[in-house]
Scaffold this active site. Sequence first.
Site, PDB file in Angstrom:
ATOM      1  N   GLU A 205       0.824  -1.213   0.000  1.00  0.00           N
ATOM      2  CA  GLU A 205       0.000   0.000   0.000  1.00  0.00           C
ATOM      3  C   GLU A 205       0.851   1.252   0.000  1.00  0.00           C
ATOM      4  O   GLU A 205       0.380   2.343   0.304  1.00  0.00           O
ATOM      5  CB  GLU A 205      -0.970  -0.008   1.197  1.00  0.00           C
ATOM      6  CG  GLU A 205      -1.979  -1.150   1.089  1.00  0.00           C
ATOM      7  CD  GLU A 205      -3.096  -1.074   2.128  1.00  0.00           C
ATOM      8  OE1 GLU A 205      -3.277  -0.016   2.757  1.00  0.00           O
ATOM      9  OE2 GLU A 205      -3.786  -2.085   2.302  1.00  0.00           O
ATOM     10  N   LYS A 337     -15.736  -1.682   3.734  1.00  0.00           N
ATOM     11  CA  LYS A 337     -15.112  -1.928   2.435  1.00  0.00           C
ATOM     12  C   LYS A 337     -16.180  -2.486   1.514  1.00  0.00           C
ATOM     13  O   LYS A 337     -16.622  -3.637   1.699  1.00  0.00           O
ATOM     14  CB  LYS A 337     -14.013  -2.983   2.576  1.00  0.00           C
ATOM     15  CG  LYS A 337     -12.813  -2.590   3.424  1.00  0.00           C
ATOM     16  CD  LYS A 337     -12.003  -3.841   3.749  1.00  0.00           C
ATOM     17  CE  LYS A 337     -10.568  -3.552   4.129  1.00  0.00           C
ATOM     18  NZ  LYS A 337      -9.895  -4.798   4.612  1.00  0.00           N
TER      19      LYS A 337
HETATM   20  P1  PGA Z   1      -6.576  -6.096   2.450  1.00  0.00           P
HETATM   21  O1  PGA Z   1      -5.965  -5.282   3.654  1.00  0.00           O
HETATM   22  O2  PGA Z   1      -7.174  -5.165   1.484  1.00  0.00           O
HETATM   23  O3  PGA Z   1      -5.411  -6.883   1.935  1.00  0.00           O
HETATM   24  O4  PGA Z   1      -7.625  -6.998   3.091  1.00  0.00           O
HETATM   25  C1  PGA Z   1      -6.556  -4.126   4.175  1.00  0.00           C
HETATM   26  C2  PGA Z   1      -6.928  -4.285   5.619  1.00  0.00           C
HETATM   27  O5  PGA Z   1      -6.770  -5.367   6.222  1.00  0.00           O
HETATM   28  O6  PGA Z   1      -7.435  -3.332   6.221  1.00  0.00           O
HETATM   29 ZN    ZN Z   2      -7.621  -4.628   8.222  1.00  0.00          ZN
END
Ligand code: PGA
Ligand code: ZN
Length: 428
Positions: A205, A337
């Site tokens: 990221e 998300k």
């Molecule tokens: P991921 O990580 O998009 O790989 O799930 C983001 C998070 O865990 O917040």
């Molecule tokens: Zn997370």
Amino acid sequence: MRDARVVSVHGRRVWDSRGRPTVEVEVTLADGRAGRAIAPAGASTGRGEAVDRRDGGPTLGGRDVQGAVASVDAEIGPCLVGREAADQAGIDAALIELDGRPDKSRLGGNAIVATSMAVAHAAAGPGPLWQHLRDDDGPVRLPLPEIQIFGGGAHAGRRVDFQDFMVVPIGAPDYTTALVWVAEVHLAAGRLLADQGLLQGFADEGGYWPAFTDNEQAVEMVVRSIDAAGFTAGVEVAVSLDIAASQFHADGRYHLASEGRALDPDGFSALLLGLLERYPIVMIEDPLVEDDRDGFVAFTEAAGAHVQVVGDDYLVTDAGRVEAAIRDRAGNAVLVKPNQVGTLTEARAALTAAHNGGFGAIVSARSGESEDTTVVHLAVGWGASQLKVGSMTRGERTAKWNEGLRIADRLGNGGPLPDRSEFPWGGP
Ligand code: PGA
Ligand code: ZN
């Protein structure tokens, strides 16, 4: 009157920030307007998430999305043509029914979420999406950013065990200043790493590669970076951790590979609570394995009311799970998300459940991202008070922070943030 009925839905394969294939969907309406969106992808996914459809087989590590893309044109298109794009709930319900599986794996969570977001963009019309999504005329606010300094865990070859070492500019007067402060901390972190010969690249990221001997050293380095940038840690800029504990939990123990030891749940909770005591940490995400409800309850109580205990893999953007967590006092905030649940309507339901139950809500991108900025519009339009999209570097991350700046610029005043009193850590 505009004719906002869907006339075509088209899928195509594009690429994400890890160089993996993903699904883009373009929705066109009768009046010629179109909307487009790209599905993100997680690497440390919760067991309860909507499942992306991947082709398997030898090419592209089995991750190709030709099947999901084909399902957009062959099945999703015919199902949505003729429907009103403004009827997001109706469209999302049709997608859920068409898929027919609770985990959305038949058409693919990737095909479905890209379609759901593209419909919203098409329906938004000439104005920005965040404006279209608002359902009251209260003041518009920008979300408080939560920004990665060091990556770890599944996003950095498990160099350290914890996944995200982040900062939250809790004392910033507005969104624009918040980003300036974080940029100073990021710069200071780079200098400190370079001075110690620890500057070794970047995690998924965009945060610095965690070339540390143990997890606590990374936390300490975040605090030192805040100090070196001239801010008061815990007052102006605070620390936030995503432990992503499910990733290193096995056989009832937490395996800290970077430290060569494994801890039982009590020992691991005690370790994290010790960090909360010694460092100015205001948020901690997934401190325990995703099915440990009792552990979350006890941890939340022990962490104290001033710390945000965030459920990500634990709640997977599921309104029912959020409601249960509110009843149980298991955590006090949820990561939202959209691709974890599959449609905008369901993601918004999780956020509304959080708001209604006094939980915090952090709208979040994934570790596999693209230039798509939908999450920023969702955060602003839905009135979420926090936003997490990774570090301050790499185009797929800056696309989102910069979209926030455009909204802030339009609003004036640098982009007002929620009042500090709205957060558990409170005002100065
Ligand atoms: P991921 O990580 O998009 O790989 O799930 C983001 C998070 O865990 O917040
Ligand atoms: Zn997370």
